[in-house]
Structures are given as C-alpha cells and as structure tokens.
Write an enzyme that holds these catalytic residues in place. Structure first.
Site, short mmCIF file in Angstrom:
data_model
loop_
_atom_site.label_atom_id
_atom_site.label_comp_id
_atom_site.label_asym_id
_atom_site.label_seq_id
_atom_site.Cartn_x
_atom_site.Cartn_y
_atom_site.Cartn_z
N HIS A 534 -5.58 -0.90 -2.56
CA HIS A 534 -4.93 -1.83 -3.50
C HIS A 534 -5.86 -3.02 -3.79
O HIS A 534 -6.11 -3.35 -4.95
CB HIS A 534 -3.61 -2.29 -2.89
CG HIS A 534 -2.92 -3.38 -3.64
ND1 HIS A 534 -1.81 -3.16 -4.43
CD2 HIS A 534 -3.15 -4.71 -3.72
CE1 HIS A 534 -1.41 -4.30 -4.96
NE2 HIS A 534 -2.21 -5.27 -4.54
N GLU A 535 -6.38 -3.63 -2.75
CA GLU A 535 -7.24 -4.82 -2.95
C GLU A 535 -8.52 -4.43 -3.69
O GLU A 535 -8.97 -5.14 -4.58
CB GLU A 535 -7.57 -5.49 -1.62
CG GLU A 535 -6.36 -6.02 -0.84
CD GLU A 535 -5.43 -6.89 -1.66
OE1 GLU A 535 -5.86 -7.47 -2.67
OE2 GLU A 535 -4.23 -6.96 -1.30
N HIS A 538 -7.95 -4.05 -7.35
CA HIS A 538 -7.80 -5.32 -8.09
C HIS A 538 -9.10 -5.72 -8.81
O HIS A 538 -9.06 -6.37 -9.84
CB HIS A 538 -7.38 -6.45 -7.15
CG HIS A 538 -5.90 -6.63 -7.07
ND1 HIS A 538 -5.09 -6.68 -8.19
CD2 HIS A 538 -5.08 -6.79 -5.99
CE1 HIS A 538 -3.83 -6.85 -7.79
NE2 HIS A 538 -3.79 -6.91 -6.48
N GLU A 595 -0.83 -5.79 -10.49
CA GLU A 595 -0.36 -5.30 -9.19
C GLU A 595 -0.01 -3.82 -9.26
O GLU A 595 -0.29 -3.07 -8.32
CB GLU A 595 0.85 -6.12 -8.71
CG GLU A 595 0.53 -7.58 -8.44
CD GLU A 595 -0.54 -7.77 -7.37
OE1 GLU A 595 -0.69 -6.88 -6.51
OE2 GLU A 595 -1.23 -8.80 -7.41
N ASP A 599 -1.53 -0.94 -7.09
CA ASP A 599 -0.70 -0.06 -6.26
C ASP A 599 -1.00 1.41 -6.55
O ASP A 599 -1.17 2.21 -5.63
CB ASP A 599 0.80 -0.32 -6.55
CG ASP A 599 1.33 -1.55 -5.82
OD1 ASP A 599 0.66 -2.03 -4.89
OD2 ASP A 599 2.43 -2.01 -6.18
ZN LIG Z 1 -2.23 -7.22 -5.23
#
Ligand SMILES: [Zn+2]
Length: 698
Positions: A534-535, A538, A595, A599
C-alpha cells in the site's frame, strides 16, 4: 500540530485520536475519550493473532461478502469500549501499546535522582498531565497570561503579533504558518502559509443543509456558547456571541479549499514573495507577523491558497473586534481543554467526542496522558519503548519482506501492457529511489532545550508546542533531513511521503496481527505485506505519480501514458462512488482515490510477492494446509486487517473527512477487483465479490 505542513503525507489509516486532535487542535487526545471505569482500567489487551479463525463467520458465502466471512464474529467478540469511536485490529494493537507505554511512564514519573534527563521529561510530562487535582485547583490561572493577551487586543493592528504567537503555541486561528519541503525542489525547506482557523473538521460542515448537518452546527454553536459561559459571560450574551463566531468561521469556510481540491499538489503550490502576500492581504502586517513567529528571514514562501488570503483581507476588515476576541478565546480554550479544569475538558469532549464522533464516554485519563506524552516527546518515549519492546530482528525481517514487494512492483511495471517503454524507465527509476524506513530513527531527536516541570500540565504543553513549532520553522533555508520521522516509534500506522519518496513503518505496527512471527508467511504477506505494498503504491497513485524519484513535482509521463493512467483511476473513482459507507451515505470516490489505488495495488503486489515466495520454497498455494490453501490464507489474513466494529456517527464523520474508505470496503472493494481472489475461493462472475468490470491501476 498546525506547524507540520506535510500536507501530502499519506498515512495508512486515520486513527481516531489523530482526527480528534485535528478537530480541536489540542496536542494529543483532546476530545474523543476517557472516563470509563475501573473495568476499562483493569482490562488487559493482548495482540490478536495473525490468523484468527474465531472471528470468522464461515456460514457466510465468501463470494457474497468476504468481509463478513473473514470478520463476521469480530464485532461480537470485540464490543466497542464506551470510550472509543470504533474498535478494530489497529485500535486493539494501539491499546496494547498504550499499556506498554503506561508501564514505562508510571515508572518514569516517580521522582528519583537516578532518572535520566529523558526519563525526567517524559515522566514529569505524563505525571503533570495525570494530576487533575492540581489542574482543577489552579483553575484558569495558568492560562491567565494568554487570556490577558486577548483582553488587551483593542484594534486590528495588534492582531499580527497575537496571531504569530498563536502559531508558536499551536492554536488554530485564521491560518496556519509553518515549513514544508518545496514541492518543486525537494532539496529545499521553505515557509508556507495555508488556510485554517475552523473549529469544525472542514469547510462543508458549515455549508451543508441536510438535517444532520444543521443539527451538528447547532450543537457546535451551543458548544461555543457553553465555553464562553464557563469563561464568565452571561448565558444570553454567550449565545449571541457564539452565533457571531459561527458566522465568522462560516465566512472562512466559504473561501477555504475543499478536501478533493486539496489533494491536487498544483492547487496548493503558489510560490509568492512576502510582499505579494502583504499586498493580497493588507489587513495583516505579514512581514512583521512572519518575523514574530520566529521564522528565519525569508523573501518568499508557498501561499497554499492565495484566494483564501485575498478573501481573509475583507473578512478581517469587516469583522468586529469583540467577535474576533471571542473567536480567539474559544479556540484557545478548546486547544488546551485537556490541561484545563474538568468543566472545560468535559465541554470539549461533549462536542468533539460525544456529538461529533458519537463516543459515549471520555477515555480514562492515563490513556490520554500516554497519548499526550507520545505527541509531545514521541522520540524520547519511543526510544525507551524500542529498547524494551521492539525485537531486534523484526527490522531486518520487515526490510526483507519490503524488498520482495519492491521486486514484485518492478516485475509488474515491466509487464504492463498499457505503459510505453519510455515511461516504464522513469517509473522503475522512481521505484529504485524509494527508501525504506523501518522501526525507529537512526538518530534520536534532541529535547534538551525543552523544559518540562512537575505539576505544570499547561506550561509543559505550551512549551512542548513552542519547541515543536520552533523545530519546524528552524528547518527553513536548511538542507532537508531525510532521516526525520513523521510518526513516533510506538505508532500503529505507516506512511509514504512523496517529497522524501520514502515509506515508513514505525515499530508499533510490526506486531501481531499485522506481523506475527508465529503465522505462516502467506498470512504475513496478507497482513503487513499488503500494508507495505500500500505505502509503496502511494508513490504511483494519482498524487504520488506526479512526483519524480527525487521527490520533485515534475511530470515524467508521456501524454498517452498519462491518459491511460487517468482512465484506470477513473474506473476506481466510479467503482468506489457506488459503495455505501453508512446509512445512505456513499464513499467519495475522488477524495479516496489515492488510498483506494494504494489498497488495490498494494494487495496485488503483496500477492505477487507471496507467490514468488511460495515458488522459492516449493509451496503449492492451491493445496490445502489445514482448512485453507495458502492463497486462501493470504486473503483471510488481508481481510482481517480490516475487521472493525464502528459507531455509525464516527463513520459518517470519516466519510466526510478521511481520504480512506471505510474498513469493510477496504477489504471487499479490493478483493472484488482481483481475479486471484475469485480463483482462490472459486467465485463466479455475477457474484457480489466479483466485479463485472474489475478496475486495475497497478
Ligand atoms: Zn495510504
């Protein structure tokens, strides 16, 4: 703190305490929590294991609602404590960490000549916060000099000096001034001024006309009146004055930028000279104001929202001084409510906790004081926490896992059919430049210049805020410190910073359920692996993809590739717009796009990394191990990240303010886009957990 201007810093999840603090601008845990009984006090929390069959409801068809299948019994097993807005895996681990920190602080609070300087600071900060008898006995006396500054405010020419002081002590009034990494030159730290000064969470709270919003506004106005009444105004006058404050804040809200626009870095980046800003908003003497904040000399700065300051000029010129003084009073009182007599603290909780977040009870004092110490002295407390509780090998193990997920992203980028070779080279270059920070800082922050005294709760809070504000402003014109952490080590969260181009995993989250050394690797990949993915993703979401590998806001896409990317993200916007969060309230697909991209991409990358792990270790992921195949275990582990028991009022607030989707959607929204999931559970087209036209960005 308003001084921290990392506006694009994307955290893994919104914790209620962080949100509460943002609402009331109190250092740590101001509103949402406390009070509960000896029961909550004595209740021992333990980490939930990495793969917990006791919270599953296997009578639910996994192809109909996988969240219910994986988490269906969570709510019954983990009721929401009266002092919290929700209970979930993150909150559970946070509660567990709180217990550990509590032990450290109780020990450090005992006066002893053998305490180190750090122990004295964290111990006395915590101890003074706990001493509510002294706080009540002192009344408003410790705040008297601050209140006198407001009383002395006779005309608007005196405002700049007071507002500069408010920036130093972290009180939210009219705007925020601080420092930031220059979006277009990531080697530079510059000054920034941004919109601010609202008491409600964001602009639309002032403008919506549905009955729930109207009622909340009335309750907020009543809260302002209650504060003024507590402060000594007759009730009728307090009610009228509260209306005037609401009108003033509404005028600020109308010219503030909304949540969706603020996600666009180009919309919040306008380098101007100080004299241009002074010309835009002559109601305030900006050169004097900036000097009075203690900032080093500057000639230019980022004016995040120029239109706001243009409008602020008119608003301040028209505002009457009595209303301005009342506005400043209520913001000051709310900001320090948790260090003021109980009546102020209760009033603050009644609105921000009970009415806004739907939480029945204030949190017990020790938890709030633990959070407060973590917020003020996070790296002094965190150093002890890491020494005592962070297993040495977790850092290397996490790093090894992150490497396998980065390798999966490299493989994914190379295989993309929609991206040209030219853009692929740039994307891989960016991926290679991402740095991983795990556990805790290499160099701990120095608090030696911060004075913390026993039995001075308010003074300690003010000095800690001044210390932090000075630390932020001191960065201006200096080289960027890439080793700095934006979260304290015990925090149960993670983040990506596009200007730093780094991913950060504090020690606090590297524990069960998210990382469990006793769980099979496929489960850990579903848990912490999906968070790491997830990070990483980003860096390539609608926001992160606008920054290059060196952290500069600079296009590296060909126009055709960008078009393809935008079409793919539009699919996610559309898909998430269709999800119902609570009651009849839908997810805001645009606000949550970054987000949701992270995800979806992160889970896919974690799955790819898990597959290659299995290949290397000769594990057949389609063959049952116990009741489930490794592939199924991955997805159960992933979905169980999101097991949550939520208060509807709190979800309602999050849908309006939080860039993350609600928890159950963070599970199901992702899985219905993954053919690997459908395959693992033999789900067919047409079933709810299989999207008719799956969205796929990364
Ligand atoms: Zn996030």
């Amino acid at each position: 703190m308003p001084q921290n201007k990392s506006t694009l810093f994307t955290v893994f999840l919104m914790l209620p305490l962080a949100l509460a603090a943002a609402c009331a601008q109190t250092t740590p845990a101001a509103p949402a929590n406390s009070g509960s009984s000896a029961k909550a006090e004595s209740q021992k929390i333990a980490p939930i294991p990495g793969f917990d069959t006791s919270i599953m409801n296997t009578t639910v068809d996994p192809c109909t609602d996988f969240y219910q299948y994986a988490c269906g019994k969570f709510a019954a097993k983990y009721p929401i404590p009266a002092d919290l807005p929700w209970y979930n895996q993150f909150e559970n681990l946070q509660e567990y960490n709180h217990q550990l920190l509590h032990g450290i602080l109780e020990q450090a609070a005992k006066p002893s000549p053998s305490r180190s300087s750090s122990e004295q600071k964290i111990g006395d900060y915590y101890g003074s916060c706990m001493n509510t008898a002294a706080i009540d006995a002192d009344g408003l006396k410790p705040l008297q000099s601050e209140l006198a500054r407001i009383d002395a405010l006779k005309d608007k020419s005196q405002l700049p000096s007071l507002l500069a002081h408010y920036q130093k002590i972290g009180v939210n009034a009219f705007f925020d001034f601080g420092s930031m990494q220059d979006y277009k030159d990531a080697t530079k730290e510059i000054a920034e001024v941004d919109q601010g000064g609202l008491g409600l969470p964001e602009k639309d709270y002032y403008l919506r006309s549905d009955p729930k919003s109207v009622k909340l506004r009335q309750e907020y106005t009543q809260h302002l009146a209650n504060l003024l009444h507590l402060y000594g105004e007759p009730a009728a006058k307090a009610a009228t004055d509260a209306q005037s404050i609401l009108a003033l804040e509404t005028s600020l809200a109308k010219v503030s930028m909304g949540m969706v626009d603020r996600r666009d870095p180009y919309k919040t980046y306008h380098i101007e000279t100080v004299s241009t800003l002074a010309g835009t908003d002559p109601s305030l003497d900006w050169p004097a104001l900036i000097r009075d904040t203690g900032a080093p000399p500057i000639t230019d700065l980022n004016v995040a929202n120029p239109a706001y300051f243009q409008a602020l000029n008119g608003i301040l010129q028209q505002a009457d001084m009595a209303t301005v003084r009342n506005y400043l009073r209520v913001h000051l009182l709310d900001s320090f409510a948790s260090r003021l007599p109980t009546a102020y603290d209760d009033e603050n909780f009644d609105f921000y906790g009970r009415k806004l977040a739907g939480v029945p009870q204030k949190q017990v004092r020790w938890k709030r004081c633990v959070s407060a110490t973590d917020a003020a002295l996070g790296e002094a407390l965190g150093k002890v926490y890491v020494e005592k509780y962070f297993a040495g090998d977790s850092k290397q193990q996490t790093l090894d896992m992150v490497k396998t997920i980065e390798a999966a992203m490299n493989q994914d980028l190379k295989s993309l059919s929609w991206m040209s070779p030219e853009t692929k080279v740039k994307a891989i270059e960016k991926l290679d430049l991402i740095t991983n920070k795990i556990g805790y800082p290499d160099k701990w922050r120095d608090y030696s210049k911060l004075t913390i005294q026993p039995n001075d709760a308010l003074g300690n809070s003010i000095r800690a805020r001044i210390f932090e504000s000075a630390r932020q402003l001191d960065k201006i014109n200096k080289p960027v410190d890439k080793n700095e952490w934006g979260m304290s080590p015990p925090t149960v969260n993670a983040y990506y910073d596009p200007s730093m181009n780094n991913i950060n995993f504090p020690a606090g989250i590297l524990q069960p359920a998210f990382y469990d050394r006793n769980a099979p690797e496929q489960v850990n990949y579903g848990h912490i692996g999906a968070i790491e993915g997830h990070e990483l993703t980003h860096g390539f979401d609608d926001q992160g993809s606008q920054f290059d590998g060196h952290g500069n806001l600079k296009n590296w896409w060909t126009p055709e590739d960008k078009k393809q990317f935008n079409a793919r993200t539009a699919c996610l916007v559309n898909e998430y717009d269709g999800f119902t969060a609570v009651d009849n309230l839908h997810v805001n697909g645009k606000m949550t796009l970054g987000e949701n991209t992270a995800d979806n991409g992160g889970t896919r990358l974690a799955y790819m990394a898990m597959e290659s792990y299995a290949l290397r270790h000769n594990i057949d992921i389609t063959k049952r191990m116990g009741n489930y195949t490794p592939a199924q275990q991955f997805f159960i582990g992933f979905a169980q990240n999101w097991c949550s028991n939520d208060r509807p009022a709190f979800v309602r607030m999050l849908v309006q303010t939080d860039p993350h989707s609600p928890n159950h959607i963070r599970s199901n929204g992702v899985l219905r886009n993954m053919p690997e999931f459908a395959h693992a559970f033999s789900c067919r087209k047409g079933q709810p957990m299989v999207a008719a036209a799956p969205c796929h960005v990364w």
